[in-house]
Design an enzyme around this catalytic site. Structure first.
Site, PDB file in Angstrom:
ATOM      1  N   ARG A 136       0.546  10.327   0.966  1.00  0.00           N
ATOM      2  CA  ARG A 136       0.984  11.315   1.959  1.00  0.00           C
ATOM      3  C   ARG A 136       2.162  12.121   1.459  1.00  0.00           C
ATOM      4  O   ARG A 136       2.738  12.909   2.197  1.00  0.00           O
ATOM      5  CB  ARG A 136       1.417  10.604   3.251  1.00  0.00           C
ATOM      6  CG  ARG A 136       0.279   9.938   3.956  1.00  0.00           C
ATOM      7  CD  ARG A 136       0.747   9.339   5.265  1.00  0.00           C
ATOM      8  NE  ARG A 136      -0.138   8.268   5.638  1.00  0.00           N
ATOM      9  CZ  ARG A 136       0.100   7.381   6.574  1.00  0.00           C
ATOM     10  NH1 ARG A 136       1.224   7.426   7.263  1.00  0.00           N
ATOM     11  NH2 ARG A 136      -0.764   6.437   6.842  1.00  0.00           N
ATOM     12  N   LYS A 165     -10.780  -0.942   7.719  1.00  0.00           N
ATOM     13  CA  LYS A 165      -9.460  -0.650   8.266  1.00  0.00           C
ATOM     14  C   LYS A 165      -9.672  -0.148   9.697  1.00  0.00           C
ATOM     15  O   LYS A 165     -10.648   0.560   9.978  1.00  0.00           O
ATOM     16  CB  LYS A 165      -8.779   0.426   7.412  1.00  0.00           C
ATOM     17  CG  LYS A 165      -7.444   0.891   7.970  1.00  0.00           C
ATOM     18  CD  LYS A 165      -6.657   1.683   6.942  1.00  0.00           C
ATOM     19  CE  LYS A 165      -5.475   2.395   7.607  1.00  0.00           C
ATOM     20  NZ  LYS A 165      -4.266   2.349   6.803  1.00  0.00           N
ATOM     21  N   THR A 214      -4.228   6.047   2.508  1.00  0.00           N
ATOM     22  CA  THR A 214      -4.491   7.421   2.939  1.00  0.00           C
ATOM     23  C   THR A 214      -5.351   8.171   1.915  1.00  0.00           C
ATOM     24  O   THR A 214      -5.129   9.345   1.627  1.00  0.00           O
ATOM     25  CB  THR A 214      -3.174   8.196   3.219  1.00  0.00           C
ATOM     26  OG1 THR A 214      -2.216   7.316   3.822  1.00  0.00           O
ATOM     27  CG2 THR A 214      -3.408   9.333   4.217  1.00  0.00           C
ATOM     28  N   GLU A 253       0.875  -1.187   0.000  1.00  0.00           N
ATOM     29  CA  GLU A 253       0.000   0.000   0.000  1.00  0.00           C
ATOM     30  C   GLU A 253       0.903   1.225   0.000  1.00  0.00           C
ATOM     31  O   GLU A 253       1.710   1.408   0.905  1.00  0.00           O
ATOM     32  CB  GLU A 253      -0.883  -0.033   1.258  1.00  0.00           C
ATOM     33  CG  GLU A 253      -1.746   1.195   1.432  1.00  0.00           C
ATOM     34  CD  GLU A 253      -2.399   1.240   2.821  1.00  0.00           C
ATOM     35  OE1 GLU A 253      -2.756   0.170   3.369  1.00  0.00           O
ATOM     36  OE2 GLU A 253      -2.522   2.351   3.365  1.00  0.00           O
TER      37      GLU A 253
HETATM   38  C1  3PG Z   1      -1.043   3.242   7.774  1.00  0.00           C
HETATM   39  O1  3PG Z   1      -1.289   4.173   7.040  1.00  0.00           O
HETATM   40  O2  3PG Z   1      -1.718   2.214   7.750  1.00  0.00           O
HETATM   41  C2  3PG Z   1       0.019   3.394   8.783  1.00  0.00           C
HETATM   42  O3  3PG Z   1       0.837   4.468   8.550  1.00  0.00           O
HETATM   43  C3  3PG Z   1       0.837   2.189   9.039  1.00  0.00           C
HETATM   44  O4  3PG Z   1       1.199   2.317  10.340  1.00  0.00           O
HETATM   45  P1  3PG Z   1       2.689   2.100  10.850  1.00  0.00           P
HETATM   46  O5  3PG Z   1       3.573   2.962  10.011  1.00  0.00           O
HETATM   47  O6  3PG Z   1       2.624   2.509  12.289  1.00  0.00           O
HETATM   48  O7  3PG Z   1       3.002   0.629  10.687  1.00  0.00           O
END
Ligand code: 3PG
Length: 186
Positions: free
Chosen positions: A46, A131, A71, A42
């Protein structure tokens, strides 16, 4: 269910989440994931170049990695990510307009929800896989365990603060189909 998201993501068990700024970072992340045996990724929207890099990864690694966009917060981003070649869409939350925009792409999509009311609203929208983000701040595996008996038909993909050492706490729950995170890219 929401255009095949369960069928798509469940077999992966772990969905790596990457924040990418450059082609070099994308190459490094993809190589690392492939070396570790991962088959999905994924890429979060961002960074300024996220859409370009989804296109890049899809072109160069698309045969080995199923590439999604994460995101996705604005309806227009859903369409843009689909155009860039994303194979699935992930959002930390949801609005009616966003869910409709994700649905209209025809891609598998995964909106987010964390509270009981958000989960109930999701059920009203016909969403069965959600999610759960940021998982570690919203009660972690203990919260999802509590939800299992209350929301018996809802399945979750938790992300946020999950590590190699804690992933199994989530994966062992009956209502968790897979987990996401960036720990394997650190
Ligand atoms: C996401 O967008 O799912 C998170 O940024 C993943 O979380 P992590 O970087 O804390 O693993």
């Amino acid at each position: 269910m929401q255009n095949g998201i369960l069928t798509l993501l469940q077999p992966f068990s772990i969905v790596p989440v990457a924040v990418l700024n450059t082609e070099e970072q994308a190459d490094a992340a993809c190589k690392r994931l492939l070396e570790q045996g991962y088959a999905s990724m994924e890429i979060t929207l961002r960074t300024q170049r996220a859409l370009d890099l989804i296109r890049y990864v899809k072109t160069h690694y698309g045969a080995q990695l199923c590439v999604g966009a994460g995101t996705v917060c604005q309806p227009a981003q859903a369409e843009a990510a689909a155009k860039a070649g994303a194979e699935f869409l992930v959002s930390p939350g949801q609005t009616e307009a966003l869910v409709l925009a994700m649905k209209n792409t025809g891609l598998p999509y995964l909106p987010g929800a964390v509270s009981p009311s958000e989960i109930m609203q999701s059920q009203e929208r016909g969403l069965g896989l959600l999610k759960f983000f940021p998982a570690h701040l919203f009660g972690g595996a203990a919260a999802l365990s509590a939800y299992a008996s209350v929301f018996q038909s809802v399945r979750f993909l938790p992300t946020g603060g999950i590590e190699e050492a804690t992933k199994q706490d989530y994966l062992s729950l009956p209502n968790v189909v897979a987990v996401g995170g960036s720990w394997m890219l650190k």
